[in-house]
Every structure is written in structure tokens, then in C-alpha cells.
Enzyme design. Structure first.
Site, PDB file in Angstrom:
ATOM      1  N   TYR A   2      -3.162 -18.705 -31.183  1.00 23.57           N
ATOM      2  CA  TYR A   2      -2.786 -17.514 -31.940  1.00 23.57           C
ATOM      3  C   TYR A   2      -1.360 -17.148 -31.574  1.00 23.57           C
ATOM      4  CZ  TYR A   2      -3.250 -12.724 -33.879  1.00 23.57           C
ATOM      5  OH  TYR A   2      -3.088 -11.563 -34.603  1.00 23.57           O
TER       6      TYR A   2
ATOM      7  N   LYS B  38      -3.603 -19.757 -35.691  1.00 28.79           N
ATOM      8  CA  LYS B  38      -3.349 -18.575 -36.514  1.00 28.79           C
ATOM      9  C   LYS B  38      -1.903 -18.195 -36.245  1.00 28.79           C
ATOM     10  CE  LYS B  38      -4.559 -13.723 -37.322  1.00 28.79           C
ATOM     11  NZ  LYS B  38      -5.374 -12.569 -36.918  1.00 28.79           N
TER      12      LYS B  38
END
Length: 409
Positions: A137, A166
Site C-alpha cells: 500500500y 494499492k
């Protein structure tokens, strides 16, 4: 531990509270069931949207259990586990019950301001120590450090359990402009976020396989040399730059003027022309790939033995790039054990042999020995380059970006 491939839309679940500042578990259950009903493909529990940083350990445990119960095994669940202490994050991941959890979403370390090497070492440790399927992330506007595409690609290539990212850089970029501007070598240093790298290496991967490549075409003395101008044209149409070199006898089969006109570069066949030195080392180092087509039995034998008696051989022996060989010779020459042994030896050098085709040969015989058609040579080269692409075979999750919200008064 689940072997999971996340596709489609995943929702990062928020944590509802009641007027008494307690977690509203009834509202959370309704939220889970609503997302299932509306067709999302997976759920993200205890991500940053869930106010996770403000929840106690017991609250986190209760929230996760509520989501698991409401889900009833219908959708994959991704669990957020992150922090700026690598050892603690690894320990927390190791304690996860993966009978109900399908993957981990782990934010990059915040506040510490790690270097790109530091980010690499952080995720390397998580990948090796936990073996859990992990989504990285990247959210630099929260963590203070952007994870660059080169770092992401390095991790993706080395650790198969780092299954995606992400990427929420908090900036808008013109990905189409990036796609047009950057070739594969520039991606890792110039793409500003992994989404751009994915667009370049995914959406237009087939074009990039040959686009902006520097192709050194070596033509040997055989009747199939008449096809070499078509090889030049095919690669130039794909956006490549082509330079052509010849063995001395190749000039008897194809005109240097034709090849020079099509390639828009001078064609060379000797070390010295008009008192000027043709530097084979410069030619070899210039090339991103070298194609020897047609490759005669004589040249193939010289390549195996390392003989260096002409410009083509000198350039080949100096080349550090991928080499593609398209043999062309008469049927019995191609079938001869020495030719087969030589081709096997060249394969052991990691060269790609573009097999000769069957058909009528110049001698009038029918069988294998015809050089592959120029369009087939192009296709073989492109397929090989695509197979070596950094993201080939990788599963990448692209999110819609970070969650922006006002701080409650």
C-alpha cells in the site's frame, strides 16, 4: 493459506460509531451485507478507512470478527496490517488466522521516511518471514514517502507472495502521455507511480516489445538474403531503429543500397571503408537486440567456434544484447548432425533460434530449411521480449486511489 487472485472491485469498509462513540456493530453488519448484495468482489477490513489507527486491539478484533460473521464466507477478505516497525508488522501478520482471511494489505512505513532501499527491505522481510499473500500500500501523502515504480517492480519480480499494490500517490497524471513517451527502459526511472508503469507495460506491452528498440540486423550470404529488406521494413513500422551489417558474400544476394535506403542508416560489410574504421564494438553496444537472418551454416559454425573473420562475427562476439538467429540452408545441410549440434550449442548460449520452415528450397528440394518469413521473425522477437517483461505473469491490483475525508469537528 489461501491461493487468491483478487479481481474486480474491493471496498474498504469504514467503522460506524453510535452517538456514544461506540462501534455500531449492527450498522457494520448492514454495511457488509449491502456491499455483498451490490456485487463487490472482495472486502477490505481494518484499512485506513476503518479508522484503524484510533481503534484499540480489542476493538480491532471485534470489528474483524463482525465482518467475518456478516460475510458468511461469501467474499474474500483482505485484512489491513501495517506500521512503521517492520518486526512488529511481521509478528502481527504471523498471528493472522488465514482460514478466514485471504490476503494482507500492508501500508508502507510512515514517519520514518525510509529510502527506496529501506522500503524494499521492509517488504522483503514481510514477504520472506510470513509467506502471506500481501498487497503493498503506497500512500505517500499519508506516510511521507512515495514508493517508486522501480522499487515496486523489483519486489514483484523477486517475491511471488507480494501479489499486488494499492497505489494512492494523491496526484493525477496523464497516463496516455506517459505511455507514448516512455519505453520499457525508462519506465522504472521516469514513471511517477505504479499505475503509469502498469499502463506502459500492460496496455501497450505489445507495441513496446519492439517500439524504440535498436535492432542490429546481420545478413549472411544466402539466397534468403532477398527477404532481409522486408525484415527491416517490419521492424521500422513497429517503431524500431534498424542498422544493417553484411558478411562479404551477402552483397552478392542483396543490395546494400536497398538496405541503406529502407533503414535510413549506412550499411557496412568490412572493417575499413574509404579509410574509415567501422567500429564493431560500437555497433554491438548500440544494439538492444541482434538478429542474424539469414544465418547460414557457415556463420552458425563460426558463432559456435568463436571465429572472428568478418564484421558480422566481430559484432556478434561483442554483443551483450539478446541474439535471435534465423537459419536458412538446404535440406540436407539443415538436417546434418553438425548443424543440429551447433544450433543446440547456440541455444545453450540463451540465443533464440527461429526455426527454419518447410517448403520448396532453392535447390528444388522440399523440406525444412527455408528462412522464417519476415513477419514471423518479428512475431518471435516480440513474443520473446514480452515474455521477459518485468510484470509478465504478475497479478496487479489497481485501486481507485486514496480516501479523502474531512476531519470530524
Amino acid at each position: 493459506m489461501s491461493d487468491i487472485r483478487l479481481t474486480g472491485t474491493g471496498v474498504a469498509l469504514c467503522t460506524p460509531f453510535d452517538d456514544e462513540k461506540r462501534i455500531d456493530f449492527n450498522a457494520l453488519e448492514r454495511l457488509v451485507r449491502f456491499n455483498i448484495k451490490e456485487g463487490v468482489e472482495y472486502l477490505v477490513a481494518l484499512g485506513t478507512t476503518a479508522e484503524t489507527a484510533t481503534l484499540s486491539k480489542e476493538e480491532k478484533k471485534d470489528v474483524l470478527q463482525c465482518i467475518i460473521n456478516a460475510n458468511e464466507g461469501k467474499l474474500p477478505i483482505v485484512l489491513g496490517v501495517g506500521g512503521n516497525d517492520t518486526l512488529s508488522v511481521a509478528k502481527d501478520i504471523s498471528l493472522v488466522d488465514f482460514s478466514e482471511i485471504h490476503a494482507i494489505l500492508s501500508v508502507s512505513p510512515y514517519y520514518n521516511g525510509p529510502t527506496q532501499e529501506g522500503l524494499y527491505q521492509h517488504y522483503k522481510y514481510l514477504a520472506k518471514e510470513t509467506q502471506a499473500p500481501i498487497l503493498m500500500y503506497n500512500v505517500p501523502w499519508r506516510t511521507g514517502r512515495n514508493m517508486e515504480p522501480a522499487t515496486t517492480l523489483r519486489l514483484a519480480n523477486e517475491f511471488p507472495n507480494l501479489i499486488g499494490i494499492k497505489d494512492a500517490p494523491g496526484m493525477k497524471r496523464n497516463s496516455e502521455e506517459t505511455t507514448v513517451t516512455y519505453n520499457r527502459e525508462e519506465i522504472e526511472s521516469k514513471a511517477s507511480n505504479i499505475y503509469e508503469a502498469i499502463v506502459v507495460m500492460g496496455k501497450r506491452a505489445e507495441q513496446i516489445a519492439s517500439e524504440d528498440k535498436k535492432v542490429l540486423l546481420a545478413v549472411c550470404g544466402g539466397i534468403a538474403a532477398y527477404k532481409s529488406p522486408y525484415i527491416v521494413r517490419h521492424f521500422i513500422k513497429e517503431g524500431a531503429e534498424v542498422k544493417v551489417i553484411l558478411t562479404p558474400s551477402a552483397k552478392d544476394f542483396v543490395s546494400p543500397l536497398t538496405l541503406s535506403t529502407l533503414s535510413k542508416n549506412e550499411v557496412h560489410w568490412t572493417f575499413v571503408e574509404d579509410d574509415s574504421w567501422n567500429n564493431h564494438v560500437d555497433l554491438a553496444l548500440w544494439a538492444d537486440l541482434m538478429i542474424i537472418a539469414p544465418a547460414t551454416a557457415s556463420t552458425i559454425s563460426k558463432m559456435v567456434d568463436g571465429q572472428c573473420d568478418n564484421l558480422v562475427m566481430a559484432s556478434y562476439l561483442s554483443a551483450k544484447c539478446p541474439v535471435y538467429i534465423a537459419p536458412a540452408m538446404d535440406l540436407d545441410m539443415y538436417k546434418h548432425p553438425s548443424t543440429a549440434a551447433n544450433l543446440d550449442k547456440l541455444r545453450s548460449y540463451k540465443h533464440l533460434i527461429i526455426e527454419a520452415q518447410f517448403g520448396e528450397l532453392a535447390s528444388g528440394l522440399h523440406g525444412q530449411g527455408r528462412m522464417a518469413e519476415p513477419k514471423d521473425i518479428l512475431s518471435c522477437v516480440k513474443e520473446d521480449l514480452l515474455a521477459k517483461a518485468s510484470l509478465n505473469g504478475k497479478t496487479v491490483l489497481i485501486s481507485a486511489g486514496p480516501t479523502y475525508e474531512y476531519i470530524d469537528p
